[in-house]
Design an enzyme around this catalytic site. Sequence first.
Site, PDB file in Angstrom:
ATOM      1  N   TYR A 110       1.589   5.165  -2.500  1.00  0.00           N
ATOM      2  CA  TYR A 110       1.968   6.624  -2.361  1.00  0.00           C
ATOM      3  C   TYR A 110       3.281   7.068  -2.870  1.00  0.00           C
ATOM      4  CZ  TYR A 110      -2.579   6.420  -0.129  1.00  0.00           C
ATOM      5  OH  TYR A 110      -3.830   6.451   0.026  1.00  0.00           O
ATOM      6  N   ARG A 126     -10.696 -10.290 -11.943  1.00  0.00           N
ATOM      7  CA  ARG A 126      -9.432  -9.762 -12.445  1.00  0.00           C
ATOM      8  C   ARG A 126      -8.612 -11.066 -12.721  1.00  0.00           C
ATOM      9  NH1 ARG A 126      -6.143  -7.027  -7.415  1.00  0.00           N
ATOM     10  NH2 ARG A 126      -4.290  -6.705  -9.046  1.00  0.00           N
ATOM     11  N   ARG A 127      -7.389 -10.686 -13.511  1.00  0.00           N
ATOM     12  CA  ARG A 127      -6.295 -11.608 -13.550  1.00  0.00           C
ATOM     13  C   ARG A 127      -6.862 -13.280 -14.260  1.00  0.00           C
ATOM     14  NH1 ARG A 127      -2.625 -10.595  -7.971  1.00  0.00           N
ATOM     15  NH2 ARG A 127      -1.504  -8.938  -8.984  1.00  0.00           N
ATOM     16  N   HIS A 139       0.901  -1.116   0.071  1.00  0.00           N
ATOM     17  CA  HIS A 139       0.056  -0.064   0.020  1.00  0.00           C
ATOM     18  C   HIS A 139       0.992   1.262  -0.026  1.00  0.00           C
ATOM     19  CE1 HIS A 139      -3.345   2.671   0.105  1.00  0.00           C
ATOM     20  NE2 HIS A 139      -2.676   3.385   0.839  1.00  0.00           N
ATOM     21  N   HIS A 186      -9.750   0.417 -10.739  1.00  0.00           N
ATOM     22  CA  HIS A 186      -9.323   1.423  -9.812  1.00  0.00           C
ATOM     23  C   HIS A 186      -8.042   1.754  -9.914  1.00  0.00           C
ATOM     24  CE1 HIS A 186      -8.149   3.198  -6.026  1.00  0.00           C
ATOM     25  NE2 HIS A 186      -7.318   2.164  -5.868  1.00  0.00           N
ATOM     26  N   PHE A 187      -7.087   0.911 -10.170  1.00  0.00           N
ATOM     27  CA  PHE A 187      -5.610   1.479 -10.194  1.00  0.00           C
ATOM     28  C   PHE A 187      -5.045   1.755 -11.547  1.00  0.00           C
ATOM     29  CE2 PHE A 187      -4.732  -3.392 -10.151  1.00  0.00           C
ATOM     30  CZ  PHE A 187      -4.203  -3.362 -11.297  1.00  0.00           C
ATOM     31  N   HIS A 188      -5.918   1.888 -12.683  1.00  0.00           N
ATOM     32  CA  HIS A 188      -5.831   2.224 -13.633  1.00  0.00           C
ATOM     33  C   HIS A 188      -6.133   3.723 -13.743  1.00  0.00           C
ATOM     34  CE1 HIS A 188      -4.531  -1.759 -15.081  1.00  0.00           C
ATOM     35  NE2 HIS A 188      -3.846  -1.133 -16.004  1.00  0.00           N
TER      36      HIS A 188
HETATM   37 FE1  HAS Z   1      -5.941   2.046  -4.152  1.00  0.00          FE
HETATM   38  C1  HAS Z   1      -6.051  -1.460  -4.455  1.00  0.00           C
HETATM   39  C2  HAS Z   1      -8.011   1.902  -1.495  1.00  0.00           C
HETATM   40  C3  HAS Z   1      -5.382   5.213  -3.645  1.00  0.00           C
HETATM   41  C4  HAS Z   1      -3.307   1.831  -6.259  1.00  0.00           C
HETATM   42  N1  HAS Z   1      -4.850   0.612  -5.338  1.00  0.00           N
HETATM   43  C5  HAS Z   1      -5.259  -1.007  -5.278  1.00  0.00           C
HETATM   44  C6  HAS Z   1      -4.431  -1.415  -6.187  1.00  0.00           C
HETATM   45  C7  HAS Z   1      -3.436  -0.569  -6.701  1.00  0.00           C
HETATM   46  C8  HAS Z   1      -3.730   0.779  -6.116  1.00  0.00           C
HETATM   47  C9  HAS Z   1      -2.457  -0.852  -7.665  1.00  0.00           C
HETATM   48  O1  HAS Z   1      -9.133   0.024   0.590  1.00  0.00           O
HETATM   49  C10 HAS Z   1      -4.450  -3.104  -6.569  1.00  0.00           C
HETATM   50  C11 HAS Z   1      -3.432  -4.040  -5.839  1.00  0.00           C
HETATM   51  C12 HAS Z   1      -3.441  -5.230  -6.410  1.00  0.00           C
HETATM   52  O2  HAS Z   1      -3.144  -5.594  -7.155  1.00  0.00           O
HETATM   53  O3  HAS Z   1      -4.355  -6.149  -5.490  1.00  0.00           O
HETATM   54  N2  HAS Z   1      -6.746   3.422  -2.718  1.00  0.00           N
HETATM   55  C13 HAS Z   1      -7.667   3.335  -1.888  1.00  0.00           C
HETATM   56  C14 HAS Z   1      -7.792   4.391  -1.167  1.00  0.00           C
HETATM   57  C15 HAS Z   1      -7.060   5.507  -1.960  1.00  0.00           C
HETATM   58  C16 HAS Z   1      -6.258   4.731  -2.966  1.00  0.00           C
HETATM   59  C17 HAS Z   1      -8.883   4.776  -0.156  1.00  0.00           C
HETATM   60  N3  HAS Z   1      -4.674   3.315  -4.959  1.00  0.00           N
HETATM   61  C18 HAS Z   1      -4.485   4.768  -4.623  1.00  0.00           C
HETATM   62  C19 HAS Z   1      -3.653   5.396  -5.405  1.00  0.00           C
HETATM   63  C20 HAS Z   1      -2.890   4.446  -5.973  1.00  0.00           C
HETATM   64  C21 HAS Z   1      -3.491   3.123  -6.000  1.00  0.00           C
HETATM   65  C22 HAS Z   1      -3.270   6.746  -5.336  1.00  0.00           C
HETATM   66  C23 HAS Z   1      -1.713   4.421  -7.120  1.00  0.00           C
HETATM   67  C24 HAS Z   1      -1.112   5.520  -7.245  1.00  0.00           C
HETATM   68  N4  HAS Z   1      -6.821   0.544  -3.022  1.00  0.00           N
HETATM   69  C25 HAS Z   1      -7.589   0.610  -2.307  1.00  0.00           C
HETATM   70  C26 HAS Z   1      -7.941  -0.721  -1.722  1.00  0.00           C
HETATM   71  C27 HAS Z   1      -7.572  -1.486  -2.532  1.00  0.00           C
HETATM   72  C28 HAS Z   1      -7.002  -0.728  -3.375  1.00  0.00           C
HETATM   73  C29 HAS Z   1      -8.953  -0.903  -0.408  1.00  0.00           C
HETATM   74  C30 HAS Z   1      -8.073  -2.998  -2.325  1.00  0.00           C
HETATM   75  C31 HAS Z   1      -8.739  -3.588  -3.244  1.00  0.00           C
HETATM   76  C32 HAS Z   1      -8.997  -4.967  -3.391  1.00  0.00           C
HETATM   77  O4  HAS Z   1      -9.891  -5.527  -2.834  1.00  0.00           O
HETATM   78  O5  HAS Z   1      -8.063  -5.585  -3.864  1.00  0.00           O
HETATM   79  C33 HAS Z   1      -7.291   6.873  -1.608  1.00  0.00           C
HETATM   80  O6  HAS Z   1      -5.921   7.208  -1.184  1.00  0.00           O
HETATM   81  C34 HAS Z   1      -7.559   7.735  -2.438  1.00  0.00           C
HETATM   82  C35 HAS Z   1      -7.911   9.354  -2.020  1.00  0.00           C
HETATM   83  C36 HAS Z   1      -8.000  10.132  -3.531  1.00  0.00           C
HETATM   84  C37 HAS Z   1      -9.151  11.000  -3.478  1.00  0.00           C
HETATM   85  C38 HAS Z   1      -8.999  11.630  -4.987  1.00  0.00           C
HETATM   86  C39 HAS Z   1      -8.639  13.285  -4.397  1.00  0.00           C
HETATM   87  C40 HAS Z   1      -8.592  13.750  -5.897  1.00  0.00           C
HETATM   88  C41 HAS Z   1      -7.728  14.822  -6.190  1.00  0.00           C
HETATM   89  C42 HAS Z   1      -7.844  15.332  -7.724  1.00  0.00           C
HETATM   90  C43 HAS Z   1      -7.974  16.641  -7.535  1.00  0.00           C
HETATM   91  C44 HAS Z   1      -8.740  17.281  -8.783  1.00  0.00           C
HETATM   92  C45 HAS Z   1      -8.844  18.790  -9.036  1.00  0.00           C
HETATM   93  C46 HAS Z   1      -9.731  19.107 -10.193  1.00  0.00           C
HETATM   94  C47 HAS Z   1      -8.200  19.536  -8.085  1.00  0.00           C
HETATM   95  C48 HAS Z   1     -10.106  11.175  -2.608  1.00  0.00           C
HETATM   96  C49 HAS Z   1      -6.568  15.031  -5.750  1.00  0.00           C
HETATM   97  C50 HAS Z   1      -8.859  19.354 -11.505  1.00  0.00           C
HETATM   98  C51 HAS Z   1      -9.437  20.385 -12.184  1.00  0.00           C
HETATM   99  C52 HAS Z   1      -9.686  20.473 -13.364  1.00  0.00           C
HETATM  100  C53 HAS Z   1     -10.209  21.655 -14.212  1.00  0.00           C
HETATM  101  C54 HAS Z   1      -9.387  19.008 -14.091  1.00  0.00           C
HETATM  102 CU   CU1 Z   2      -3.810   0.076  -0.854  1.00  0.00          CU
END
Ligand code: HAS
Ligand code: CU1
Length: 572
Positions: free
Chosen positions: A246, A456-457, A242, A393-395
């Site tokens: 980050y 998946r997979r 995890h 999600h992760f793409h």
């Molecule tokens: Fe995740 C599984 C929960 C963030 C990557 N995640 C994965 C896996 C990967 C991954 C690779 O709780 C798969 C692993 C595997 O192979 O089994 N993830 C989260 C949560 C967050 C989160 C709560 N993940 C990421 C990030 C990753 C990433 C970042 C890669 C870089 N994830 C999970 C969970 C799993 C999981 C479970 C397990 C699932 C399972 O069952 O297998 C949080 O940190 C996300 C918080 C982000 C936000 C979005 C904020 C938005 C922003 C954009 C601002 C936009 C603006 C507008 C300013 C709340 C900052 C722009 C304006 C314009 C005009 C365009």
């Molecule tokens: Cu995670």
Amino acid sequence: MASITLPQLIEVPGTPGTLKLVQRERLMIGAHIITAMLALMSGIFMGPFQAFHRSPTFIQYFPTIPVFTYYYQAVTVHGVMNALFFTTFFIIGFCYFVVERSLQRPIKSVLVGWAAYALMTIGLVIMLITILGAPQQSAVLYTFYPPNIAPALFYIGLVLLVVGSWLASANIFLTYRDWKREHPNERVPLAVFAILVNFIVWCVATIGVAVEVLFMLLPASLGILKTTDPQLARTLFWFFGHPLVYFWLLPAYVSWYTMLPRQAGGRLFSEPLARVAFLMFLVFSVPVGLHHQFSDPGVSASSKGIHTLLTLIVSVPSFMTAFNVGAALESAARNRGAKTLFDWPFKQKWGDPVVAAQLAGMLLFIAGGFSGLINASAQLNATIHNTSWVPAHFHQTLGGGVTLTYIAILYWLLPAIRGRALFSKPLALAQVFTWLIGMTLFGLAMGEAGLQGAPRRAITGQAPYLSPAAAFWLDMTAVSGVILMISSVLLYVNFFGTLFLSRQPAPAGEVPIETVSSDRTSPLWLERWGIWLGALGVLLLIAYGPVFAEVLDFQEGWNILRYMPTSNAPMP
Ligand code: HAS
Ligand code: CU1
């Protein structure tokens, strides 16, 4: 090797924002970035191949690629190269550059920098040879869960990558220490502050995977250990896995916080708030790994509950980022004439590939972030775990927000290093928008297919059990694969074009780096790293102490002997 002299790092007079690159710096940053892009190239083109194999309609038309005839081999190359090697090389190259430029000093040891690079590159080559040479045995995917055991060279490739990254981390820490000694009462520029956080998180997290590989998987693959414990290995892996996400994300945040506001024509809303967000990542990134193991036996519901809570907390700094960076973008749009409540997103520099790539990345990251929050809820996780929802999600997070931001960085850093302008801006723009469209469709289609039960997979293209809806969405995934394939080709045309074909000199003033912190309000104790490491240590004890007690069967008196090479007793 030519030594670097400090005056060459200082701004070129008369052209604010322009920094002259010295030859040594060019070579080292260039080597990391180019190797990263080659690693990505070997992984990225496997993606469409997988999408076609997963699609019931497309699978029959898809020609078999001679080398990659084996689905899991391709998935392994895709995950290992894109997620582990591309990211690590890119992050280290980019972070060296930012640290040197921001602190106006070379990294502590150029020699160690090259040694680290050499180790990681040998690791990369060994890894590729192993996966190509032993497709069946080494197809253990990027998570390499036992009881599948790969050839020893697979793990040796990983070890070299991680050891190299530790040397790079030490280089960055020592460069900062030297700077701090000379500037005890100054705040380190925000970008370097974030980079320090990132490498601290990395060094703590990699302890988990190092223990797993060195004491379990490598000895098992060498035949020294005859037994293994999947549950312990998974727990050690996710202790690393995890925070790994980050480690990928924070360099993108470095760009969003410290470069994008200037590139977009605005200013950051609050730098102290940004520092607090990064410190929250330091403290909360690691003790959350169990959210990948909600469905695993052998870990108590209370431990899973603690990790759920901490996962929700670690999403807070991303929300803070959304508001802080969002306000910076709004200010940029107001400077460009935006007047109403909702016109500011449209008044961005959508025609500038560096800005557009980051904005597109943010749009994808909003979707990916929210799906992450769904994953983090234990009840909802039961619905989506191990379905194609997870790669969706992760793409959107890694393949979207993070990778598009790295591409944005590439579009200014590569010209700066090469000394030539980007080969083609229109191609870059086309690349960004095809990526945005392709990844949006990929996220939607894989997510929907997952909700309809597609795993998946798996080679779902041949699965007899798919519902018509799942089959439809998997076909849509293949369509997104075509779009992403086009985008990837455009990316590499520009990459090689800039390296070999571009004749225009690199434009001046495009290196968006701050050399002195403009922050006058953050307390200096935010840089007392011992406090934050202490807080992380306490939290780790609370969150992981019981987990390891559970997986090691504390009640049975730490029956740790069974993990020793002499004990070949089967696992209970
Ligand atoms: Fe995740 C599984 C929960 C963030 C990557 N995640 C994965 C896996 C990967 C991954 C690779 O709780 C798969 C692993 C595997 O192979 O089994 N993830 C989260 C949560 C967050 C989160 C709560 N993940 C990421 C990030 C990753 C990433 C970042 C890669 C870089 N994830 C999970 C969970 C799993 C999981 C479970 C397990 C699932 C399972 O069952 O297998 C949080 O940190 C996300 C918080 C982000 C936000 C979005 C904020 C938005 C922003 C954009 C601002 C936009 C603006 C507008 C300013 C709340 C900052 C722009 C304006 C314009 C005009 C365009
Ligand atoms: Cu995670």
